[in-house]
Write an enzyme that holds these catalytic residues in place. Structure first.
Site, PDB file in Angstrom:
ATOM      1  N   HIS A 196       0.957  -1.216  -0.136  1.00  0.00           N
ATOM      2  CA  HIS A 196      -0.005   0.007  -0.034  1.00  0.00           C
ATOM      3  C   HIS A 196       0.822   1.261   0.020  1.00  0.00           C
ATOM      4  O   HIS A 196       1.879   1.237   0.494  1.00  0.00           O
ATOM      5  CB  HIS A 196      -0.729   0.347   1.382  1.00  0.00           C
ATOM      6  CG  HIS A 196      -2.109  -0.683   1.174  1.00  0.00           C
ATOM      7  ND1 HIS A 196      -2.526  -1.209   2.610  1.00  0.00           N
ATOM      8  CD2 HIS A 196      -2.922  -1.220   0.358  1.00  0.00           C
ATOM      9  CE1 HIS A 196      -3.676  -1.965   2.103  1.00  0.00           C
ATOM     10  NE2 HIS A 196      -3.861  -1.849   0.965  1.00  0.00           N
ATOM     11  N   CYS A 290      -2.518   2.811   9.371  1.00  0.00           N
ATOM     12  CA  CYS A 290      -3.242   1.789   8.689  1.00  0.00           C
ATOM     13  C   CYS A 290      -4.538   1.706   9.885  1.00  0.00           C
ATOM     14  O   CYS A 290      -5.562   1.353   9.475  1.00  0.00           O
ATOM     15  CB  CYS A 290      -2.758   0.228   9.098  1.00  0.00           C
ATOM     16  SG  CYS A 290      -1.385   0.048   7.899  1.00  0.00           S
TER      17      CYS A 290
HETATM   18  C1  LIG Z   1       0.023  -0.562   6.324  1.00  0.00           C
HETATM   19  N1  LIG Z   1      -1.144  -1.079   5.454  1.00  0.00           N
HETATM   20  C2  LIG Z   1      -0.839  -1.194   4.281  1.00  0.00           C
HETATM   21  C3  LIG Z   1      -2.475  -0.590   5.742  1.00  0.00           C
HETATM   22  N2  LIG Z   1      -3.025   0.432   5.376  1.00  0.00           N
HETATM   23  N3  LIG Z   1      -3.193  -1.411   5.924  1.00  0.00           N
HETATM   24  C4  LIG Z   1      -2.827  -2.824   6.459  1.00  0.00           C
HETATM   25  C5  LIG Z   1      -3.577  -3.842   5.952  1.00  0.00           C
HETATM   26  C6  LIG Z   1      -3.160  -5.206   6.513  1.00  0.00           C
HETATM   27  C7  LIG Z   1      -4.061  -6.566   5.932  1.00  0.00           C
HETATM   28  N4  LIG Z   1      -3.607  -7.390   6.549  1.00  0.00           N
HETATM   29  C8  LIG Z   1      -3.850  -6.505   4.460  1.00  0.00           C
HETATM   30  O1  LIG Z   1      -3.171  -7.155   3.992  1.00  0.00           O
HETATM   31  O2  LIG Z   1      -4.968  -6.126   3.746  1.00  0.00           O
END
Ligand SMILES: CN(C)C(=N)NCCC[C@H](N)C(=O)O
Length: 323
Positions: A196, A290
């Protein structure tokens, strides 16, 4: 786009308004913290039961109680800084719902809804959209294209930076631009650990950013160098502990405590790092950002006012602990 040194006497906040109540002399050596409204989700059902990014290992799992304590400390840090924190009810069966940043993108009171790339998280989009509709944000677009909200869209004063390559489709960048009426700048991510945009870059306020160049394609790196010649650059060590998954209010930077090098650089550049330990949530691939969705209201203000007199003096200052 390159305002980043300490603000000058008589400075305005990034949208051009003069700081309320702050004497010009007081502004000179300070960075400006603006009060934010964040949405968070308690990690009540947090677990690592599937693997959709390289940080996740279902065999190793995660300690839910420890994750909950770390999350509470993050929320307490925001409240102590004077920010407003609202809460969405966690939904059973959605272990990643704690990562509120992915739930939507909220700009000028309008909501660009998330459409998740992986079926495991698909139900989170409607859950966040429903909460937003019921809590003062009725203007919600159900996106036609895959996008993971503020995980891949980061809002600056003039532009929105948008990641693609792993989760959010290029077409979503166009869709968000049309709906929100803000220019969207595409950046291509190339390292699966930084899947992301918010794992590799965060806005600092004043039109500047911090980022890890290694996460981006050569062309996107060149774009970043051109747009942000004064950016704070992070190295691999800080990126590998998700140090770029940080939240800055213009002055205070809530950041993973292990990102020691980046914390030092930020301090030298006049920011106030607020280290937090989110190591248990990192087992799912998440950090402070996140867990945090910013709610940007329509009329004024992302923050009608600064904190206190317009300047925050760090943890403990202007603590209001609203809702
Ligand atoms: C740091 N980040 C990228 C975030 N904004 N979100 C975390 C999402 C974690 C979830 N297990 C996934 O892989 O979507």
């Amino acid at each position: 786009m390159t305002v980043s040194s300490a603000m000058e006497p008589g400075s305005t906040v990034p949208d051009g308004r003069l700081l309320p109540g702050a004497a010009p002399e007081a502004v000179r050596a300070e960075r400006v913290a603006l009060r934010r409204h964040y949405l968070m989700c308690r990690p009540e059902h947090f677990a690592v039961t599937y693997a959709i990014n390289p940080w996740m290992d279902p065999a190793a799992g995660a300690d839910a109680a420890r994750a909950a304590a770390q999350w509470e400390a993050l929320r307490a840090a925001y409240l102590a800084l004077g920010h407003r924190v609202s809460l969405i009810d966690p939904v059973e069966g959605l272990p990643d719902m704690v990562f509120a940043a992915n739930g939507a993108l909220v700009v000028g009171g309008r909501v660009y809804g998330a459409r998740f790339a992986h079926p495991e998280r698909a139900a989170e989009g409607p859950a966040y959209a429903d909460w937003l509709r019921r809590n003062g944000f009725p203007d919600v677009l159900e996106a036609a294209h895959t996008n993971e909200g503020e995980g891949d869209f980061l809002v600056l004063d003039e532009v929105i930076l948008a990641g693609t390559g792993f989760r959010t489709d290029l077409a979503a960048h166009q869709e968000a631009q049309e709906f929100l009426g803000r220019p969207v700048v595409t950046l291509r991510l190339v390292d699966p650990r930084f899947y992301h945009l918010d794992t590799a870059l965060f806005p600092l306020g004043g039109g500047n950013v911090a980022y890890y160049p290694g996460a981006f394609s050569p062309g996107s790196r060149a774009v970043l160098e051109r747009l942000f010649p004064d950016a704070v650059l992070a190295g691999a060590r800080d990126a590998e502990v998700l140090g770029l998954n940080a939240v800055c209010d213009g002055r205070n930077v809530v950041i993973n405590a292990e990102a020691a090098g980046l914390i030092g650089t930020l301090r030298r550049r006049g920011y106030e790092p607020v280290p937090v330990d989110l190591s248990e949530l990192r087992k799912a691939g998440g950090g402070p950002k996140c867990c945090t969705l910013e709610l940007r209201a329509s009329a004024a203000p992302d923050l009608a006012a600064g904190l206190g007199t317009g300047l925050s003096t760090g943890l403990g200052a202007a603590a209001q602990g609203l809702s």
